[in-house]
Design a protein around this motif. Structure first.
Motif, PDB file in Angstrom:
ATOM      1  N   ALA A 126       0.838  -1.205   0.000  1.00  0.00           N
ATOM      2  CA  ALA A 126       0.000   0.000   0.000  1.00  0.00           C
ATOM      3  C   ALA A 126       0.873   1.255   0.000  1.00  0.00           C
ATOM      4  CB  ALA A 126      -0.936   0.003   1.209  1.00  0.00           C
ATOM      5  N   ALA A 127       1.911   1.257   0.826  1.00  0.00           N
ATOM      6  CA  ALA A 127       2.831   2.405   0.847  1.00  0.00           C
ATOM      7  C   ALA A 127       3.539   2.539  -0.492  1.00  0.00           C
ATOM      8  CB  ALA A 127       3.843   2.245   1.980  1.00  0.00           C
ATOM      9  N   GLU A 128       3.928   1.417  -1.087  1.00  0.00           N
ATOM     10  CA  GLU A 128       4.603   1.459  -2.389  1.00  0.00           C
ATOM     11  C   GLU A 128       3.711   2.071  -3.459  1.00  0.00           C
ATOM     12  OE1 GLU A 128       7.658  -1.957  -3.194  1.00  0.00           O
ATOM     13  OE2 GLU A 128       5.814  -2.836  -2.377  1.00  0.00           O
ATOM     14  N   VAL A 129       2.430   1.751  -3.425  1.00  0.00           N
ATOM     15  CA  VAL A 129       1.506   2.333  -4.398  1.00  0.00           C
ATOM     16  C   VAL A 129       1.443   3.849  -4.214  1.00  0.00           C
ATOM     17  CG1 VAL A 129      -0.929   2.465  -5.073  1.00  0.00           C
ATOM     18  CG2 VAL A 129       0.161   0.237  -4.760  1.00  0.00           C
ATOM     19  N   VAL A 130       1.417   4.299  -2.967  1.00  0.00           N
ATOM     20  CA  VAL A 130       1.407   5.747  -2.698  1.00  0.00           C
ATOM     21  C   VAL A 130       2.668   6.390  -3.249  1.00  0.00           C
ATOM     22  CG1 VAL A 130       1.463   7.494  -0.871  1.00  0.00           C
ATOM     23  CG2 VAL A 130      -0.132   5.569  -0.712  1.00  0.00           C
ATOM     24  N   TRP A 131       3.829   5.786  -2.982  1.00  0.00           N
ATOM     25  CA  TRP A 131       5.095   6.363  -3.470  1.00  0.00           C
ATOM     26  C   TRP A 131       5.111   6.363  -4.998  1.00  0.00           C
ATOM     27  CZ3 TRP A 131       5.263   8.372   0.706  1.00  0.00           C
ATOM     28  CH2 TRP A 131       5.612   7.813   1.913  1.00  0.00           C
ATOM     29  N   VAL A 167      10.143   1.246 -14.954  1.00  0.00           N
ATOM     30  CA  VAL A 167      10.552  -0.125 -14.625  1.00  0.00           C
ATOM     31  C   VAL A 167      10.179  -0.447 -13.177  1.00  0.00           C
ATOM     32  CG1 VAL A 167      12.537  -1.674 -14.302  1.00  0.00           C
ATOM     33  CG2 VAL A 167      12.381  -0.243 -16.365  1.00  0.00           C
ATOM     34  N   ALA A 168      10.459   0.461 -12.255  1.00  0.00           N
ATOM     35  CA  ALA A 168      10.139   0.230 -10.844  1.00  0.00           C
ATOM     36  C   ALA A 168       8.630   0.091 -10.645  1.00  0.00           C
ATOM     37  CB  ALA A 168      10.680   1.361  -9.973  1.00  0.00           C
ATOM     38  N   ILE A 169       7.867   0.957 -11.273  1.00  0.00           N
ATOM     39  CA  ILE A 169       6.410   0.918 -11.131  1.00  0.00           C
ATOM     40  C   ILE A 169       5.835  -0.326 -11.805  1.00  0.00           C
ATOM     41  CG2 ILE A 169       4.273   2.116 -11.751  1.00  0.00           C
ATOM     42  CD1 ILE A 169       5.933   4.767 -11.282  1.00  0.00           C
ATOM     43  N   ALA A 170       6.393  -0.702 -12.953  1.00  0.00           N
ATOM     44  CA  ALA A 170       5.940  -1.922 -13.632  1.00  0.00           C
ATOM     45  C   ALA A 170       6.244  -3.158 -12.783  1.00  0.00           C
ATOM     46  CB  ALA A 170       6.601  -2.047 -15.002  1.00  0.00           C
ATOM     47  N   ALA A 171       7.401  -3.178 -12.139  1.00  0.00           N
ATOM     48  CA  ALA A 171       7.748  -4.305 -11.268  1.00  0.00           C
ATOM     49  C   ALA A 171       6.742  -4.412 -10.120  1.00  0.00           C
ATOM     50  CB  ALA A 171       9.168  -4.144 -10.733  1.00  0.00           C
ATOM     51  N   LEU A 172       6.399  -3.275  -9.531  1.00  0.00           N
ATOM     52  CA  LEU A 172       5.387  -3.282  -8.465  1.00  0.00           C
ATOM     53  C   LEU A 172       4.057  -3.801  -8.992  1.00  0.00           C
ATOM     54  CD1 LEU A 172       4.380  -2.594  -5.609  1.00  0.00           C
ATOM     55  CD2 LEU A 172       3.994  -0.244  -6.428  1.00  0.00           C
ATOM     56  N   ALA A 173       3.669  -3.361 -10.170  1.00  0.00           N
ATOM     57  CA  ALA A 173       2.398  -3.804 -10.755  1.00  0.00           C
ATOM     58  C   ALA A 173       2.405  -5.317 -10.996  1.00  0.00           C
ATOM     59  CB  ALA A 173       2.127  -3.067 -12.062  1.00  0.00           C
ATOM     60  N   VAL A 174       3.511  -5.850 -11.481  1.00  0.00           N
ATOM     61  CA  VAL A 174       3.621  -7.297 -11.693  1.00  0.00           C
ATOM     62  C   VAL A 174       3.472  -8.032 -10.363  1.00  0.00           C
ATOM     63  CG1 VAL A 174       5.252  -9.147 -12.298  1.00  0.00           C
ATOM     64  CG2 VAL A 174       4.961  -7.184 -13.824  1.00  0.00           C
ATOM     65  N   VAL A 193      11.415 -10.382  -8.946  1.00  0.00           N
ATOM     66  CA  VAL A 193      10.851  -9.081  -9.336  1.00  0.00           C
ATOM     67  C   VAL A 193      11.253  -8.015  -8.318  1.00  0.00           C
ATOM     68  CG1 VAL A 193       8.727  -7.806  -9.835  1.00  0.00           C
ATOM     69  CG2 VAL A 193       8.973 -10.166 -10.612  1.00  0.00           C
ATOM     70  N   GLU A 194      11.376  -8.389  -7.059  1.00  0.00           N
ATOM     71  CA  GLU A 194      11.818  -7.450  -6.021  1.00  0.00           C
ATOM     72  C   GLU A 194      13.242  -6.972  -6.311  1.00  0.00           C
ATOM     73  OE1 GLU A 194      10.099  -6.326  -2.067  1.00  0.00           O
ATOM     74  OE2 GLU A 194       9.724  -6.111  -4.184  1.00  0.00           O
ATOM     75  N   VAL A 195      14.100  -7.869  -6.754  1.00  0.00           N
ATOM     76  CA  VAL A 195      15.478  -7.498  -7.099  1.00  0.00           C
ATOM     77  C   VAL A 195      15.478  -6.536  -8.287  1.00  0.00           C
ATOM     78  CG1 VAL A 195      17.676  -8.396  -7.994  1.00  0.00           C
ATOM     79  CG2 VAL A 195      16.527  -9.560  -6.094  1.00  0.00           C
ATOM     80  N   ILE A 196      14.638  -6.798  -9.278  1.00  0.00           N
ATOM     81  CA  ILE A 196      14.516  -5.883 -10.419  1.00  0.00           C
ATOM     82  C   ILE A 196      14.044  -4.516  -9.952  1.00  0.00           C
ATOM     83  CG2 ILE A 196      13.172  -5.418 -12.531  1.00  0.00           C
ATOM     84  CD1 ILE A 196      13.223  -8.543 -12.936  1.00  0.00           C
ATOM     85  N   LYS A 197      13.058  -4.506  -9.063  1.00  0.00           N
ATOM     86  CA  LYS A 197      12.519  -3.240  -8.542  1.00  0.00           C
ATOM     87  C   LYS A 197      13.588  -2.469  -7.775  1.00  0.00           C
ATOM     88  CE  LYS A 197       9.464  -3.452  -5.283  1.00  0.00           C
ATOM     89  NZ  LYS A 197       8.187  -3.831  -4.654  1.00  0.00           N
ATOM     90  N   VAL A 198      14.353  -3.170  -6.945  1.00  0.00           N
ATOM     91  CA  VAL A 198      15.428  -2.524  -6.176  1.00  0.00           C
ATOM     92  C   VAL A 198      16.468  -1.926  -7.129  1.00  0.00           C
ATOM     93  CG1 VAL A 198      17.421  -3.035  -4.695  1.00  0.00           C
ATOM     94  CG2 VAL A 198      15.130  -3.746  -4.005  1.00  0.00           C
ATOM     95  N   ALA A 199      16.858  -2.677  -8.138  1.00  0.00           N
ATOM     96  CA  ALA A 199      17.832  -2.161  -9.111  1.00  0.00           C
ATOM     97  C   ALA A 199      17.290  -0.915  -9.812  1.00  0.00           C
ATOM     98  CB  ALA A 199      18.183  -3.244 -10.125  1.00  0.00           C
ATOM     99  N   ALA A 200      16.011  -0.955 -10.186  1.00  0.00           N
ATOM    100  CA  ALA A 200      15.402   0.203 -10.847  1.00  0.00           C
ATOM    101  C   ALA A 200      15.343   1.400  -9.917  1.00  0.00           C
ATOM    102  CB  ALA A 200      14.002  -0.158 -11.352  1.00  0.00           C
TER     103      ALA A 200
END
Length: 144
Positions: A54-59, A83-90, A124-131
């Motif tokens: 939920a916090a990630e969606v806000v950010w 890329v970061a937002i797409a990773a969260l969406a996935v 996907v979390e690793v991809i998000k962190v890298a992004a």
């Protein structure tokens, strides 16, 4: 640095810190605590990750708004944010439902075969962190 740049940088590093703290520290460590059974750990994890997501969606929404309102040299900032937002969406749309189904089965006492959804979530979390690292760096570099 512009206001939009400062907002994106701050939100990016807050988001990154939350992901590191929850996904890579709290999640694996909770199962090592004395007395924490698999059902208790899963229950805690579900609550914690629901709050994190939920916090990630806000950010993510706030970063998107700042991106739209700001001016960015080149494409690095918008692409890495995407890329970061797409990773969260996935994670939210494709992986979390499978994790929820598996944890529901375990909590109901039906162990069954192990799911690979957890490994996909971590990947996907690793991809998000890298992004997010790339995004924060790109914003800071673009400000100089």
């Amino acid at each position: 640095m512009t206001t939009a740049g400062a907002v994106v940088a701050a939100l990016t590093f807050v988001w990154l810190g939350m992901v590191f703290a929850i996904s890579f520290l709290e999640a694996p460590l909770k199962f090592r605590a004395p007395g924490v059974t698999l059902p208790i750990g899963l229950g805690i994890g579900r609550l914690v990750f629901r709050a994190l997501n939920a916090a990630e969606v806000v950010w993510a929404v706030a970063i998107l708004i700042a991106l739209v309102l700001g001016s960015w040299p080149g494409v690095a900032v918008p692409i890495t944010a995407g890329v970061a937002i797409a990773a969260l969406a996935v994670q939210l749309v494709a992986v979390r439902p499978a994790l929820t189904k598996r944890s529901d089965a375990v909590l109901a006492g039906h162990e069954g075969p192990r799911s690979s959804a957890h490994l996909v979530y971590v990947a996907v979390e690793v991809i998000k962190v890298a992004a997010l690292i790339w995004l924060g760096t790109a914003v800071l570099v673009s400000a100089t």
